[in-house]
Design a protein around this motif. Structure first.
Motif, PDB file in Angstrom:
ATOM      1  N   ALA A  26       0.882  -1.184   0.000  1.00  0.00           N
ATOM      2  CA  ALA A  26       0.000   0.000   0.000  1.00  0.00           C
ATOM      3  C   ALA A  26       0.911   1.223   0.000  1.00  0.00           C
ATOM      4  CB  ALA A  26      -0.919  -0.016   1.212  1.00  0.00           C
ATOM      5  N   GLN A  27       1.393   1.581  -1.168  1.00  0.00           N
ATOM      6  CA  GLN A  27       2.444   2.596  -1.288  1.00  0.00           C
ATOM      7  C   GLN A  27       2.009   3.968  -0.768  1.00  0.00           C
ATOM      8  OE1 GLN A  27       0.674   1.361  -3.865  1.00  0.00           O
ATOM      9  NE2 GLN A  27      -0.403   3.267  -4.303  1.00  0.00           N
ATOM     10  N   CYS A  28       0.726   4.257  -0.799  1.00  0.00           N
ATOM     11  CA  CYS A  28       0.260   5.573  -0.328  1.00  0.00           C
ATOM     12  C   CYS A  28       0.055   5.608   1.183  1.00  0.00           C
ATOM     13  CB  CYS A  28      -1.026   5.956  -1.043  1.00  0.00           C
ATOM     14  SG  CYS A  28      -0.822   6.055  -2.827  1.00  0.00           S
ATOM     15  N   HIS A  29       0.126   4.442   1.816  1.00  0.00           N
ATOM     16  CA  HIS A  29      -0.158   4.353   3.253  1.00  0.00           C
ATOM     17  C   HIS A  29       1.080   3.950   4.048  1.00  0.00           C
ATOM     18  CE1 HIS A  29      -4.723   3.495   2.291  1.00  0.00           C
ATOM     19  NE2 HIS A  29      -4.301   4.662   1.851  1.00  0.00           N
ATOM     20  N   SER A  78      -4.214  -1.251  -2.708  1.00  0.00           N
ATOM     21  CA  SER A  78      -3.370  -0.298  -3.433  1.00  0.00           C
ATOM     22  C   SER A  78      -3.922  -0.034  -4.824  1.00  0.00           C
ATOM     23  CB  SER A  78      -1.965  -0.881  -3.570  1.00  0.00           C
ATOM     24  OG  SER A  78      -1.295  -0.274  -4.652  1.00  0.00           O
ATOM     25  N   GLU A  79      -4.038   1.246  -5.149  1.00  0.00           N
ATOM     26  CA  GLU A  79      -4.524   1.609  -6.483  1.00  0.00           C
ATOM     27  C   GLU A  79      -3.552   1.158  -7.569  1.00  0.00           C
ATOM     28  OE1 GLU A  79      -7.454   2.580  -6.755  1.00  0.00           O
ATOM     29  OE2 GLU A  79      -7.463   2.937  -8.895  1.00  0.00           O
ATOM     30  N   GLN A  80      -2.279   1.064  -7.210  1.00  0.00           N
ATOM     31  CA  GLN A  80      -1.263   0.715  -8.201  1.00  0.00           C
ATOM     32  C   GLN A  80      -1.126  -0.790  -8.398  1.00  0.00           C
ATOM     33  OE1 GLN A  80       0.445   2.759 -10.146  1.00  0.00           O
ATOM     34  NE2 GLN A  80      -0.516   4.561  -9.263  1.00  0.00           N
ATOM     35  N   TYR A  81      -1.189  -1.540  -7.336  1.00  0.00           N
ATOM     36  CA  TYR A  81      -0.779  -2.939  -7.438  1.00  0.00           C
ATOM     37  C   TYR A  81      -1.922  -3.933  -7.526  1.00  0.00           C
ATOM     38  CZ  TYR A  81       3.780  -1.063  -6.288  1.00  0.00           C
ATOM     39  OH  TYR A  81       4.936  -0.339  -6.315  1.00  0.00           O
ATOM     40  N   GLY A 125      -7.317   6.373   2.280  1.00  0.00           N
ATOM     41  CA  GLY A 125      -6.942   7.505   1.430  1.00  0.00           C
ATOM     42  C   GLY A 125      -6.716   7.083  -0.008  1.00  0.00           C
ATOM     43  N   CYS A 126      -5.973   5.996  -0.202  1.00  0.00           N
ATOM     44  CA  CYS A 126      -5.693   5.565  -1.568  1.00  0.00           C
ATOM     45  C   CYS A 126      -7.030   5.119  -2.186  1.00  0.00           C
ATOM     46  CB  CYS A 126      -4.657   4.446  -1.560  1.00  0.00           C
ATOM     47  SG  CYS A 126      -4.001   4.052  -3.196  1.00  0.00           S
ATOM     48  N   ASP A 127      -7.459   5.897  -3.136  1.00  0.00           N
ATOM     49  CA  ASP A 127      -8.729   5.772  -3.863  1.00  0.00           C
ATOM     50  C   ASP A 127      -9.846   4.997  -3.158  1.00  0.00           C
ATOM     51  OD1 ASP A 127      -7.151   7.142  -5.668  1.00  0.00           O
ATOM     52  OD2 ASP A 127      -7.984   6.120  -7.397  1.00  0.00           O
ATOM     53  N   LYS A 128      -9.952   3.695  -3.393  1.00  0.00           N
ATOM     54  CA  LYS A 128     -11.142   2.952  -2.954  1.00  0.00           C
ATOM     55  C   LYS A 128     -11.195   2.767  -1.449  1.00  0.00           C
ATOM     56  CE  LYS A 128     -11.523   2.402  -7.355  1.00  0.00           C
ATOM     57  NZ  LYS A 128     -10.247   3.001  -7.749  1.00  0.00           N
ATOM     58  N   GLY A 146       1.833   9.073   1.162  1.00  0.00           N
ATOM     59  CA  GLY A 146       0.659   9.898   0.900  1.00  0.00           C
ATOM     60  C   GLY A 146       0.030   9.552  -0.434  1.00  0.00           C
ATOM     61  N   THR A 147      -1.151  10.086  -0.626  1.00  0.00           N
ATOM     62  CA  THR A 147      -1.933   9.765  -1.816  1.00  0.00           C
ATOM     63  C   THR A 147      -1.550  10.679  -2.983  1.00  0.00           C
ATOM     64  OG1 THR A 147      -3.645  11.226  -0.961  1.00  0.00           O
ATOM     65  CG2 THR A 147      -3.909   8.891  -0.509  1.00  0.00           C
ATOM     66  N   CYS A 148      -2.052  10.369  -4.157  1.00  0.00           N
ATOM     67  CA  CYS A 148      -1.801  11.193  -5.343  1.00  0.00           C
ATOM     68  C   CYS A 148      -2.129  12.649  -5.005  1.00  0.00           C
ATOM     69  CB  CYS A 148      -2.667  10.709  -6.500  1.00  0.00           C
ATOM     70  SG  CYS A 148      -2.170   9.092  -7.105  1.00  0.00           S
ATOM     71  N   MET A 149      -1.231  13.546  -5.420  1.00  0.00           N
ATOM     72  CA  MET A 149      -1.376  14.943  -4.949  1.00  0.00           C
ATOM     73  C   MET A 149      -2.032  15.860  -5.975  1.00  0.00           C
ATOM     74  SD  MET A 149       1.188  14.782  -6.882  1.00  0.00           S
ATOM     75  CE  MET A 149       2.916  14.389  -6.969  1.00  0.00           C
ATOM     76  N   THR A 207      -8.855  10.885  -7.732  1.00  0.00           N
ATOM     77  CA  THR A 207      -9.907  10.229  -6.950  1.00  0.00           C
ATOM     78  C   THR A 207      -9.609  10.267  -5.458  1.00  0.00           C
ATOM     79  OG1 THR A 207     -10.367   8.823  -8.824  1.00  0.00           O
ATOM     80  CG2 THR A 207     -11.208   8.096  -6.696  1.00  0.00           C
ATOM     81  N   ALA A 208      -8.339  10.079  -5.085  1.00  0.00           N
ATOM     82  CA  ALA A 208      -8.014  10.035  -3.655  1.00  0.00           C
ATOM     83  C   ALA A 208      -8.369  11.354  -2.985  1.00  0.00           C
ATOM     84  CB  ALA A 208      -6.537   9.717  -3.461  1.00  0.00           C
ATOM     85  N   SER A 209      -7.871  12.463  -3.519  1.00  0.00           N
ATOM     86  CA  SER A 209      -8.141  13.761  -2.881  1.00  0.00           C
ATOM     87  C   SER A 209      -9.609  14.144  -3.006  1.00  0.00           C
ATOM     88  CB  SER A 209      -7.254  14.851  -3.489  1.00  0.00           C
ATOM     89  OG  SER A 209      -5.902  14.580  -3.185  1.00  0.00           O
TER      90      SER A 209
HETATM   91 FE1  FES Z   1      -2.783   5.782  -4.064  1.00  0.00          FE
HETATM   92 FE2  FES Z   1      -3.198   7.409  -6.267  1.00  0.00          FE
HETATM   93  S1  FES Z   1      -2.114   5.525  -6.124  1.00  0.00           S
HETATM   94  S2  FES Z   1      -3.924   7.590  -4.259  1.00  0.00           S
END
Ligand code: FES
Length: 582
Positions: free
Chosen positions: A64-67, A97-100, A133-136, A205-208, A212-214
């Protein structure tokens, strides 16, 4: 004039009324085990007896790269819970994770929601802090929490630092799409592309961008589920740790106050979310997620609500992909509280939040940068951040984000070029001899909730390489997929019903003329109704063989995009009895 003060709830809970007392406060055989096993973990009776027990639902994992900051934030949250006289317990949940996570994290949003609901129900907790935070992870944890309806507070992960390469600022997602097109067009080098890879995601952190995350963490706050101002704080800012601790403190009070999601979310808070979604030019994914969250709480919402609010709310946030700046700039400019302050004439200030009312939460907010959060007379777009279109290939609707599209494509007719799968499309767009012009309308189908499966973010179909080299950067694209909130372009998404359940998108053939007129909210295939019906009848969707498991359950129960893609058996606000303890 709307009220801005908190409506008092009549009384506070007593210790004996706490849910966790059923596990720890009894004197029977089972409660002996509950207490002794706490002591097995090294806790003294004083640590957990006579106190609320607070669950911390943590969507952390090594993928979970954003967390990646969540292990630290758990400590911050626990500090607040201890300070307020309660007992914290961490409960790990699916990290998504939105990426993986493939084929798309959306396939698993409802699974996480289900997991969160049942984690809360089955454990001895009186209230929860949701970490996402990461999207879903935001809609999923909140959906589960709404359905369980115990006091809950959402702690947003916060956006990552801004990216950069070669002296240029990079925004998550948006600049990937932009520079990939330049790479394909041959205007940037492989070396520059590789430098971007190292410079675009620099911290936890999430996509800046306003992806979708923000969008979703902002909406979570506006719905009332997070502390005022929390969703704009960057993940690496010391204020983020302080906010986590404050969330821990606050949830304990919420338990004593018995302040539940059903006391917070109602039509007023959903309308506030619709206002802010438009002011942000937020992600189109919010339509699916906000619809699903509202329905969990029994709040009525229609797809056309998004369009209706778009007509009365200007886009005043100058954030990528629709604008220029990034989340860190938004935070410094005053963040979501400042944005709400500027739009307070459009908001229900008496809507409840975890900390009072929206009005109380923004009382002293100020805008510190008028270029990031624009004055109303200098809006990015006076209205129309979102448009919902209907027509003979989308009888239940579809969506476009007009500010993110080239203006010439908002009223356009062109011949269709149709793809039945992502692989077929990829092969075609890389073919330099592809018979395509900038006026073609690209169509991708079998990418909806069932067809994907999971409605992947394939809706920003790549511009054919041949056209990229000619300088084309936008085309009209139509699909039953979603697209990333960081994406842009004239992409018509969420066509409902999807082709895989024989929606009329299945009838489109190469060369058919399609007209899109955003001002009229229409999308039209120039083929007769009889011919569309005949073609759909003849059409065979690609086979999906899910003999068992989650895929099979998903395909049987997921609803269509305009309904929020929840499972049919998870919608609704009816309570489920508390588990028996024997
Ligand atoms: Fe986690 Fe965009 S990849 S918020």
């Amino acid at each position: 004039m709307a009220k801005t003060t908190t409506e008092e709830k009549p009384s506070r809970k007593s210790l004996s009324e706490l849910r966790s007392q059923r596990w720890f406060g009894a004197t029977d055989l089972r409660s002996f085990g509950h207490r002794s096993r706490m002591m097995q973990m090294g806790y003294a009776l004083d640590d957990f007896m006579g106190k609320p027990v607070i669950g911390i639902i943590n969507t952390w994992s090594d993928l979970a790269q954003c967390h990646t900051h969540f292990p630290e934030r758990v400590k911050d949250i626990k500090r607040g819970i201890w300070q307020a006289g309660a007992f914290p317990v961490e409960l790990p949940a699916l990290s998504l994770s939105e990426q993986y996570v493939k084929p798309t994290s959306m396939l698993y949003r409802n699974l996480l929601a289900l997991e969160v609901e049942e984690l809360i129900r089955s454990h001895p907790v009186d209230g929860v802090v949701l970490m996402g935070g990461c999207d879903k992870t935001t809609p999923a944890t909140i959906m589960g929490g709404i359905s369980m309806n115990l006091p809950m507070i959402f702690m947003p992960a916060g956006p990552m630092m801004r990216g950069h390469f070669g002296g240029r600022i990079l925004g998550s997602g948006s600049d990937v799409w932009k520079y990939y097109a330049e790479k394909e067009a041959g205007t940037i080098t492989e070396k520059q592309w590789n430098d971007m890879e190292a410079g675009i995601a620099r911290s936890a952190g999430t996509c800046m961008t306003m992806g979708t995350a923000s969008t979703m963490t902002s909406i979570a706050e506006v719905l009332g589920f997070s502390l005022p101002g929390s969703s704009s704080i960057p993940a690496g800012d010391a204020a983020h740790s302080r906010m986590a601790t404050a969330s821990g403190r606050r949830i304990v009070e919420m338990v004593w106050e018995d302040l539940k999601p059903s006391d917070i979310m109602d039509r007023r808070s959903v309308e506030n979310a619709l206002v802010i979604h438009n002011a942000l030019a937020g992600s189109t994914n919010a339509m699916v997620h906000l619809t699903a969250m509202a329905k969990r709480g029994g709040v009525e919402i229609k797809l056309t609500d998004f369009d209706d609010f778009a007509q009365k709310v200007p886009v005043i946030c100058n954030l990528r992909p629709s604008g220029q700046w990034l989340m860190e700039d938004f935070f410094i400019a005053g963040g979501i509280r400042a944005l709400m302050k500027r739009l307070e004439h459009l908001l229900h200030l008496d809507a409840r939040t975890v900390a009072g009312t929206i009005g109380e939460g923004i009382a002293d907010a100020e805008v510190y940068d008028d270029d990031v959060i624009r004055p109303l007379d200098k809006a990015i777009a006076a209205s129309g951040g979102t448009a919902i279109l209907y027509g003979n290939i989308a009888p239940d609707g579809c969506v476009i984000k007009p500010p993110a599209a080239e203006a010439r494509l908002l009223n356009h007719t062109g011949p269709a070029i149709v793809f039945d799968s992502y692989d077929e499309m990829t092969k075609a767009v890389n073919d330099l001899d592809l018979d395509v012009t900038k006026d073609h309308v690209m169509v991708l189908r079998n990418a909806g909730p069932i067809g994907g499966p999971g409605m992947p973010e394939w809706g920003m179909l790549p511009i054919p390489k041949k056209l990229l080299k000619e300088g084309v950067r936008d085309m009209l694209r139509i699909s039953d997929a979603r697209m990333s909130g960081t994406s842009y372009g004239a992409c018509i998404l969420h066509v409902s019903p999807e082709a895989a359940i024989r929606g009329p998108l299945a009838a489109v053939r190469n060369g058919d003329e399609i007209t899109v007129d955003v001002s009229r909210r229409s999308i039209h295939l120039h083929v007769s109704d009889e011919e569309i019906a005949r073609r759909v009848k003849e059409w065979t969707p690609p086979p999906r063989n899910y003999p068992r498991g989650y895929y099979r359950m998903f395909a049987r129960h997921v609803k269509q995009a305009h309904e929020g893609c929840d499972f049919d058996y998870l919608e609704g606000a009816e309570g489920i009895p508390e588990p028996e303890i024997h």
